[in-house]
Design a protein around this motif. Structure first.
Motif, mmCIF file in Angstrom:
data_model
loop_
_atom_site.group_PDB
_atom_site.id
_atom_site.type_symbol
_atom_site.label_atom_id
_atom_site.label_comp_id
_atom_site.label_asym_id
_atom_site.label_seq_id
_atom_site.Cartn_x
_atom_site.Cartn_y
_atom_site.Cartn_z
ATOM 1 N N ILE A 154 0.829 -1.200 0.000
ATOM 2 C CA ILE A 154 0.000 0.000 0.000
ATOM 3 C C ILE A 154 0.867 1.255 0.000
ATOM 4 O O ILE A 154 0.591 2.225 -0.724
ATOM 5 N N LEU A 155 1.924 1.268 0.800
ATOM 6 C CA LEU A 155 2.828 2.419 0.804
ATOM 7 C C LEU A 155 3.425 2.652 -0.578
ATOM 8 O O LEU A 155 3.534 3.790 -1.032
ATOM 9 N N LYS A 156 3.784 1.575 -1.252
ATOM 10 C CA LYS A 156 4.346 1.693 -2.593
ATOM 11 C C LYS A 156 3.313 2.270 -3.566
ATOM 12 O O LYS A 156 3.640 3.121 -4.399
ATOM 13 N N GLU A 157 2.059 1.842 -3.453
ATOM 14 C CA GLU A 157 1.001 2.364 -4.313
ATOM 15 C C GLU A 157 0.775 3.855 -4.080
ATOM 16 O O GLU A 157 0.581 4.619 -5.031
ATOM 17 N N GLU A 175 -1.542 12.239 2.821
ATOM 18 C CA GLU A 175 -1.491 11.584 1.509
ATOM 19 C C GLU A 175 -2.149 10.213 1.558
ATOM 20 O O GLU A 175 -2.905 9.848 0.644
ATOM 21 N N PHE A 176 -1.866 9.449 2.607
ATOM 22 C CA PHE A 176 -2.469 8.130 2.759
ATOM 23 C C PHE A 176 -3.988 8.249 2.840
ATOM 24 O O PHE A 176 -4.717 7.514 2.176
ATOM 25 N N VAL A 186 -9.133 12.237 7.505
ATOM 26 C CA VAL A 186 -7.871 12.259 8.250
ATOM 27 C C VAL A 186 -8.112 12.083 9.747
ATOM 28 O O VAL A 186 -7.380 11.333 10.405
ATOM 29 N N GLN A 187 -9.124 12.730 10.267
ATOM 30 C CA GLN A 187 -9.371 12.643 11.706
ATOM 31 C C GLN A 187 -9.711 11.220 12.133
ATOM 32 O O GLN A 187 -9.291 10.770 13.187
ATOM 33 N N GLU A 188 -10.439 10.507 11.293
ATOM 34 C CA GLU A 188 -10.758 9.106 11.601
ATOM 35 C C GLU A 188 -9.481 8.267 11.667
ATOM 36 O O GLU A 188 -9.322 7.423 12.554
#
Length: 67
Positions: A27-30, A47-48, A56-58
């Motif tokens: 996933i990090l690579k994607e 970004e993730f 983001v807060q979740e």
């Protein structure tokens, strides 16, 4: 403890998704590919979250909840 970290790591993805280390690295690579980052660049939590359409807060609440 207040965690002001902005970088997401494979361990964080493993905690959030409940998946394996190899899945987290995939996933990090994607995410890096989608944002045009090099192999050595880090991925931010923002970004993730944007890549996966997660608020983001979740994500922050899940990763840094008080113990």
């Amino acid at each position: 403890m207040l965690n002001n970290r902005i970088i997401i790591y494979a361990q964080d993805i493993m905690i959030f998704t409940g998946r394996s280390r190899s899945y987290a690295y995939k996933i990090l690579k994607e995410v890096k590919t989608a944002f045009g980052k090099s192999k050595h660049n880090l991925v931010t939590i923002q970004e993730f979250a944007d890549f996966h359409s997660i608020p983001v807060q979740e994500l922050l609440d899940s990763l840094f909840k008080k113990q």
